[in-house]
Design a protein around this motif. Sequence first.
Motif, PDB file in Angstrom:
ATOM      1  N   ASN A 152       7.422  -4.343   7.191  1.00  0.00           N
ATOM      2  CA  ASN A 152       6.113  -3.809   7.550  1.00  0.00           C
ATOM      3  C   ASN A 152       5.420  -4.874   8.388  1.00  0.00           C
ATOM      4  N   GLY A 206      10.736   1.803   0.124  1.00  0.00           N
ATOM      5  CA  GLY A 206       9.919   0.649  -0.192  1.00  0.00           C
ATOM      6  C   GLY A 206       9.770  -0.304   1.010  1.00  0.00           C
ATOM      7  N   THR A 207       9.334  -1.481   0.685  1.00  0.00           N
ATOM      8  CA  THR A 207       9.095  -2.463   1.750  1.00  0.00           C
ATOM      9  C   THR A 207       9.634  -3.830   1.334  1.00  0.00           C
ATOM     10  N   THR A 255       0.875  -1.184   0.000  1.00  0.00           N
ATOM     11  CA  THR A 255       0.000   0.000   0.000  1.00  0.00           C
ATOM     12  C   THR A 255       0.909   1.231   0.000  1.00  0.00           C
ATOM     13  N   ARG A 271      -2.433   3.725   6.756  1.00  0.00           N
ATOM     14  CA  ARG A 271      -1.828   2.488   7.244  1.00  0.00           C
ATOM     15  C   ARG A 271      -2.811   1.787   8.164  1.00  0.00           C
TER      16      ARG A 271
HETATM   17  S1  SF4 Z   1       6.158   4.627   4.124  1.00  0.00           S
HETATM   18 FE1  SF4 Z   1       6.965   2.632   3.677  1.00  0.00          FE
HETATM   19  S2  SF4 Z   1       5.146   1.344   3.183  1.00  0.00           S
HETATM   20 FE2  SF4 Z   1       4.511   3.465   3.100  1.00  0.00          FE
HETATM   21  S3  SF4 Z   1       4.687   3.949   0.946  1.00  0.00           S
HETATM   22 FE3  SF4 Z   1       6.583   4.627   1.949  1.00  0.00          FE
HETATM   23  S4  SF4 Z   1       8.007   2.985   1.715  1.00  0.00           S
HETATM   24 FE4  SF4 Z   1       5.940   2.176   1.261  1.00  0.00          FE
END
Ligand code: SF4
Length: 360
Positions: free
Chosen positions: A91, A58-59, A13, A128
């Motif tokens: 995450n 990213g994740t 997401t 989130r």
């Molecule tokens: S905070 Fe983390 S999960 Fe959210 S969009 Fe950015 S990189 Fe992706």
Amino acid sequence: MKSVYIHIPFCKTICSYCDFCKMFYNPKWVYDYLISLKNEITDRYMGEEMSTIYIGGGTPSCLSEKELEYLLKITQIFKKEKNCEFTVECNLNDITKEKLELLKTYGVNRLSIGIESFNEKKLILMGRNHTFESAKEKIALARSLGFTNINIDLIYGFYTETKKDLKEDIKKVLKLNPEHISTYSLILSEHTLLYVNKVKPIEDEVDREFYDEICHLLKKKKYQHYEVSNFAKKNYESRHNLNYWNNREYYGFGLGASGYIDLIRYTNTLNLTKYLNQEYDGKKELLTKEDQMDNEMMLGLRKTQGINLQEFKQKYQKELSECYPIAPLMKNKELKIKNGYLFINPDKLYVMNEILIKLI
Ligand code: SF4
Ligand SMILES: C[S@@+](CC[C@H](N)C(=O)[O-])C[C@H]1O[C@@H](n2cnc3c(N)ncnc32)[C@H](O)[C@@H]1O
């Protein structure tokens, strides 16, 4: 080089505040991306033993188990020092026993979990979703599998947030007993949903009050405030981030990743098509001696320990005081020197940027 950063730009997401190099996870692109990443590493890595490896995004944790294993196999290209600090950003919603076991098998020994908040209002604004219960459960799972070095990221400073909300978030994070806590004041960047929706920042005085409260609550629980936004239990400072703040060189691999090699600061292309075609290059800048010294100041003064004056002299063949007007700032107690280190008076850390402007 002793440190390597690897960027995985996929997320399940997209959060409303995020301006990082990221895109929706799409399995169609992941293997092509990983193959290109492997080629980039094979081409550029010069065979040194790594003291820290950091996979961020990213994740990275949003990859499927097979994709994650492929990625971890790529990291075996690197020679590692015996106590190499190997971090992966995760995450909460992606964490499973199977993925944690994979990370463990491939030598990952530090997890950095983006929790950000437990406050429902804030989480909705952020885009989130998780609960305190799920955080407790996933962290207990990680502990049971032998992870003894866990960082939690928090963001504070949403316009809806009260001091009571902030204290509640900190209290819950402390209950999770992480070894390391990073707390970031919300940055409203262009190209984010919050910015498009014209969300306003909080007042500076409120931001200051929140910052002081965080420092107070975490220090009370014996977390050492070792960098503007970072707190750690003794011996759990992030060695990877210290490498940045000590202005040392490092590799950056992956889409949009930054690195610092042979006095060149570079950022890889942000264009996925180009990256997949193995056209990695983006921006590059060869640093002059003055640039290097300025970076030494800007990065080094982020640390509460500050800059080692002897090392500065060895590195640049000049006394720091010859290069920067520190005397007036020491006089008005913005800067201090103790045990051979120059540092920002802890009371003034909050106005670090203003101090740096006066210096540089
Ligand atoms: S905070 Fe983390 S999960 Fe959210 S969009 Fe950015 S990189 Fe992706
Ligand atoms: C690259 S993000 C990766 C974390 C992971 N993708 C996640 O969100 O769970 C690293 C951290 O940067 C911080 N961050 C990201 N955007 C921010 C913003 N606009 N303002 C303040 N902190 C931010 C968050 O604390 C986040 O966990």
